[in-house]
Design a protein around this motif. Structure first.
Motif, PDB file in Angstrom:
ATOM      1  N   ASP A 172      -1.302   4.381   6.112  1.00  0.00           N
ATOM      2  CA  ASP A 172      -0.308   5.096   5.539  1.00  0.00           C
ATOM      3  C   ASP A 172      -0.164   4.375   4.155  1.00  0.00           C
ATOM      4  N   LEU A 173      -0.163   2.954   4.172  1.00  0.00           N
ATOM      5  CA  LEU A 173      -0.219   2.333   3.023  1.00  0.00           C
ATOM      6  C   LEU A 173      -1.529   2.289   2.330  1.00  0.00           C
ATOM      7  N   TYR A 174      -2.577   2.486   3.156  1.00  0.00           N
ATOM      8  CA  TYR A 174      -3.677   2.705   2.248  1.00  0.00           C
ATOM      9  C   TYR A 174      -3.884   3.937   1.469  1.00  0.00           C
ATOM     10  N   ARG A 175      -3.191   5.158   2.006  1.00  0.00           N
ATOM     11  CA  ARG A 175      -3.671   6.233   1.291  1.00  0.00           C
ATOM     12  C   ARG A 175      -2.553   6.461   0.331  1.00  0.00           C
ATOM     13  N   THR A 176      -1.396   5.867   0.093  1.00  0.00           N
ATOM     14  CA  THR A 176      -0.329   6.172  -0.801  1.00  0.00           C
ATOM     15  C   THR A 176      -0.021   5.072  -1.902  1.00  0.00           C
ATOM     16  N   GLY A 220       7.520  -3.267  -4.871  1.00  0.00           N
ATOM     17  CA  GLY A 220       8.624  -3.501  -3.923  1.00  0.00           C
ATOM     18  C   GLY A 220       8.222  -2.669  -2.480  1.00  0.00           C
ATOM     19  N   VAL A 221       7.751  -1.450  -2.834  1.00  0.00           N
ATOM     20  CA  VAL A 221       7.503  -0.638  -1.683  1.00  0.00           C
ATOM     21  C   VAL A 221       6.263  -1.189  -0.760  1.00  0.00           C
ATOM     22  N   VAL A 222       5.368  -1.571  -1.508  1.00  0.00           N
ATOM     23  CA  VAL A 222       4.453  -2.144  -0.841  1.00  0.00           C
ATOM     24  C   VAL A 222       4.422  -3.555  -0.013  1.00  0.00           C
ATOM     25  N   GLU A 223       5.375  -4.199  -0.716  1.00  0.00           N
ATOM     26  CA  GLU A 223       5.855  -5.578   0.101  1.00  0.00           C
ATOM     27  C   GLU A 223       6.470  -5.371   1.315  1.00  0.00           C
ATOM     28  N   ARG A 224       7.438  -4.338   1.085  1.00  0.00           N
ATOM     29  CA  ARG A 224       8.285  -3.913   2.398  1.00  0.00           C
ATOM     30  C   ARG A 224       7.475  -3.443   3.483  1.00  0.00           C
ATOM     31  N   LYS A 225       6.451  -2.481   3.247  1.00  0.00           N
ATOM     32  CA  LYS A 225       5.657  -1.972   4.047  1.00  0.00           C
ATOM     33  C   LYS A 225       4.573  -3.127   4.819  1.00  0.00           C
ATOM     34  N   LEU A 226       4.338  -4.155   3.990  1.00  0.00           N
ATOM     35  CA  LEU A 226       3.287  -5.150   4.262  1.00  0.00           C
ATOM     36  C   LEU A 226       4.123  -5.855   5.458  1.00  0.00           C
ATOM     37  N   ALA A 227       5.592  -6.274   4.978  1.00  0.00           N
ATOM     38  CA  ALA A 227       6.425  -7.242   5.953  1.00  0.00           C
ATOM     39  C   ALA A 227       6.486  -6.407   7.196  1.00  0.00           C
ATOM     40  N   SER A 228       6.592  -5.131   7.234  1.00  0.00           N
ATOM     41  CA  SER A 228       6.771  -4.249   8.479  1.00  0.00           C
ATOM     42  C   SER A 228       5.399  -4.324   9.440  1.00  0.00           C
ATOM     43  N   ILE A 229       4.379  -4.190   8.515  1.00  0.00           N
ATOM     44  CA  ILE A 229       2.983  -4.459   9.292  1.00  0.00           C
ATOM     45  C   ILE A 229       2.597  -5.972   9.854  1.00  0.00           C
ATOM     46  N   ARG A 286      -7.675  -8.933   2.698  1.00  0.00           N
ATOM     47  CA  ARG A 286      -7.425 -10.265   3.419  1.00  0.00           C
ATOM     48  C   ARG A 286      -6.220 -10.783   2.768  1.00  0.00           C
ATOM     49  N   LYS A 287      -6.055 -10.830   1.289  1.00  0.00           N
ATOM     50  CA  LYS A 287      -4.855 -11.357   0.738  1.00  0.00           C
ATOM     51  C   LYS A 287      -3.443 -10.246   1.241  1.00  0.00           C
ATOM     52  N   LEU A 288      -3.744  -9.294   1.582  1.00  0.00           N
ATOM     53  CA  LEU A 288      -2.875  -8.443   2.127  1.00  0.00           C
ATOM     54  C   LEU A 288      -2.338  -8.372   3.391  1.00  0.00           C
ATOM     55  N   LEU A 289      -3.281  -8.386   4.430  1.00  0.00           N
ATOM     56  CA  LEU A 289      -3.138  -8.229   5.709  1.00  0.00           C
ATOM     57  C   LEU A 289      -3.383  -9.569   6.388  1.00  0.00           C
ATOM     58  N   GLY A 290      -3.881 -10.580   5.828  1.00  0.00           N
ATOM     59  CA  GLY A 290      -4.104 -11.767   6.280  1.00  0.00           C
ATOM     60  C   GLY A 290      -5.161 -11.580   7.427  1.00  0.00           C
ATOM     61  N   TYR A 291      -5.016 -12.655   8.329  1.00  0.00           N
ATOM     62  CA  TYR A 291      -6.208 -13.042   9.426  1.00  0.00           C
ATOM     63  C   TYR A 291      -5.547 -12.578  10.825  1.00  0.00           C
ATOM     64  N   ARG A 334      -4.344 -10.224  14.250  1.00  0.00           N
ATOM     65  CA  ARG A 334      -4.688  -9.190  14.934  1.00  0.00           C
ATOM     66  C   ARG A 334      -4.003  -8.085  14.934  1.00  0.00           C
ATOM     67  N   PHE A 335      -4.553  -6.989  14.722  1.00  0.00           N
ATOM     68  CA  PHE A 335      -3.874  -5.625  15.037  1.00  0.00           C
ATOM     69  C   PHE A 335      -4.679  -4.785  16.137  1.00  0.00           C
ATOM     70  N   GLU A 336      -4.069  -4.302  17.093  1.00  0.00           N
ATOM     71  CA  GLU A 336      -4.701  -3.543  18.070  1.00  0.00           C
ATOM     72  C   GLU A 336      -3.857  -2.493  18.660  1.00  0.00           C
ATOM     73  N   SER A 337      -2.752  -2.056  17.946  1.00  0.00           N
ATOM     74  CA  SER A 337      -2.181  -0.866  18.371  1.00  0.00           C
ATOM     75  C   SER A 337      -2.381   0.462  17.527  1.00  0.00           C
ATOM     76  N   ARG A 338      -2.034   1.490  17.969  1.00  0.00           N
ATOM     77  CA  ARG A 338      -2.290   2.755  17.417  1.00  0.00           C
ATOM     78  C   ARG A 338      -1.285   2.663  16.328  1.00  0.00           C
ATOM     79  N   GLU A 339       0.167   2.240  16.578  1.00  0.00           N
ATOM     80  CA  GLU A 339       1.073   2.248  15.572  1.00  0.00           C
ATOM     81  C   GLU A 339       0.856   1.309  14.221  1.00  0.00           C
ATOM     82  N   ALA A 340       0.095   0.301  14.593  1.00  0.00           N
ATOM     83  CA  ALA A 340      -0.244  -0.498  13.314  1.00  0.00           C
ATOM     84  C   ALA A 340      -1.297  -0.069  12.396  1.00  0.00           C
ATOM     85  N   VAL A 341      -2.210   0.642  13.092  1.00  0.00           N
ATOM     86  CA  VAL A 341      -3.293   1.443  12.568  1.00  0.00           C
ATOM     87  C   VAL A 341      -2.695   2.575  11.609  1.00  0.00           C
TER      88      VAL A 341
END
Length: 432
Positions: free
Chosen positions: A297-301, A368-377, A278-283, A285-292
């Protein structure tokens, strides 16, 4: 126990008596009385009473300067705190030795600066960062629905986890549905080990039984230790034939569940749901395959490496009730990887690879990579659909709110009919 002001007034009174006293014996008696009442050494009493007359008001003492406020030490400490994910003082104190090589490469620190950073206690760290800290609290309703088919075949675990080796994990599902649970949306399968606090996550569309079982199997293959037990809540995504059969096929894999409506039975994973999802992705809504795909990709690396290799955590040792409160004692903060190594039950090849990976990675770059990927997500969030009951309420009440004025009614009535057609079209599309 006298206050500082009372001690000052008492010293002024004794000073006048001591100055007027005649003879060595009289002054000796006053000194004995002063030392007992003032609670000081005789030499200190002589210095006070033989010094120039005290002022009417007690002089203000200059605050002693802190060595930690000099040079770049506060700047470096704040940078490490932000990059490490805003750890508390005790966890940040344990993380500083692990981060020291990266700090040295980034800031070209001197030996005195490194000594000051490593000498800071957890209380000092919290005090220095107090002005920077802020908390944000949010809460929403969950989406767990009970699964009653296999409840009697899966034992309930209500006692405390007292395990001496890794492998016994709690698992839960976190919904990314925004403020509306209608339709198909992403869910995060969150799993944490009780002994080492190792965390693994997978994101999926929906919460189908087969998808959940495949996500658990994928996580199991990437754990640095053997999976020995799974403890879940009573949701239908876990209490089903797919997961039950999967665990029954493995003789060493224990499958248990908590009591309905008792979140404390799964307290470890409930905590990780907030700190690691929750602190990372917030509240949103994600419903696209691109978002998943981006979340996985962030979870695994990077996020997996950053939280399991560089973020220390604490474990509760004991809890004692004192009156109406509990006093908790925690162990020394360690990273999940260090706990796996200390347990001696990890997979040797996996542990060796993770140790080499930690020596090679820079936690500042990783953060820094985590923050940039989160901003994209966050840019992939979808707008939640409006609930059907709200649309029906609008259709039923729109005409009632029209003004009864004979001039305005003919103008607004056609607009109301068009509005009802749009709502009907939206309802039909949503139902389809």
């Amino acid at each position: 126990m006298m206050s500082p002001r009372a001690r000052w007034e008492y010293m002024k009174t004794v000073y006048e008596r001591y100055y007027r006293a005649e003879g060595r014996a009289a002054k000796g008696l006053i000194l004995d009385e002063f030392c007992k009442t003032y609670k000081c050494h005789r030499k200190h009493a002589l210095r006070l009473l033989n010094s120039p007359p005290p002022e009417d008001e007690r002089p203000r003492r200059r605050p002693r300067g802190s060595a930690y406020d000099k040079g770049r030490v506060p700047e470096i400490l704040e940078a490490v705190w932000e990059a490490s994910g805003y750890l508390c003082g005790s966890r940040l104190e344990a993380a500083l030795p692990t981060w020291l090589s990266a700090i040295r490469n980034r800031y070209r620190t001197t030996q005195p600066e490194e000594q000051l950073l490593l000498a800071m206690s957890s209380a000092t760290i919290d005090r220095k960062l107090k002005a920077k800290k802020s908390t944000i609290r949010k809460s929403i309703y969950g989406t767990t629905r009970p699964g009653a088919l296999l409840k009697h075949h899966i034992p309930i675990k209500t006692d405390c986890w007292d395990v001496k080796k890794p492998g016994f994990c709690e698992v839960d599902l976190v919904a990314h549905c925004g403020d509306n649970a209608e339709g198909c949306f992403a869910n995060t399968l969150d799993m944490t080990d009780i002994h080492t606090a190792w965390v693994e996550r997978r994101c999926m569309l929906g919460k189908g039984q087969e998808a959940v079982q495949q996500a658990i199997d994928d996580i199991r293959c990437r754990l640095p230790f053997e999976l020995l037990g799974i403890d879940s809540d009573n949701g239908s995504e876990f209490i089903n034939n797919h997961l039950f059969g999967y665990c029954q096929a493995e003789p060493r894999l224990q499958f248990t569940r908590g009591r309905p409506y008792k979140k404390d039975d799964n307290a470890h994973i409930e905590q990780k749901n907030w700190t690691h999802v929750r602190k990372l992705l917030g509240y949103g809504r994600f419903e696209s395959r691109e978002a998943v795909a981006a979340i996985n990709d962030l979870y695994r690396t990077e996020l997996r490496w950053f939280q399991n290799l560089f973020q220390p955590s604490v474990r509760l040792i004991k809890k004692v009730r004192v009156g109406s409160k509990y006093r908790r004692k925690y162990d020394k903060p360690q990273t999940p990887l260090d706990r796996v190594i200390a347990s001696g039950a990890g997979k040797p090849e996996a542990v060796a690879k993770l140790k080499a990976l930690r020596d090679r990675l820079d936690p500042f770059i990783l953060s820094g990579v985590v923050e940039r990927k989160l901003a994209s997500i966050w840019g992939m969030r979808s707008k939640a659909p409006k609930p059907k009951w709200l649309k029906r309420w609008k259709m039923e009440n729109y005409r009632e709110k029209l003004p009864q004025d004979p001039i305005l009614a003919p103008v607004l009535l056609p607009r109301a009919e068009n509005y009802e057609k749009v709502l009907l079209r939206e309802n039909a599309r949503q139902t389809w």
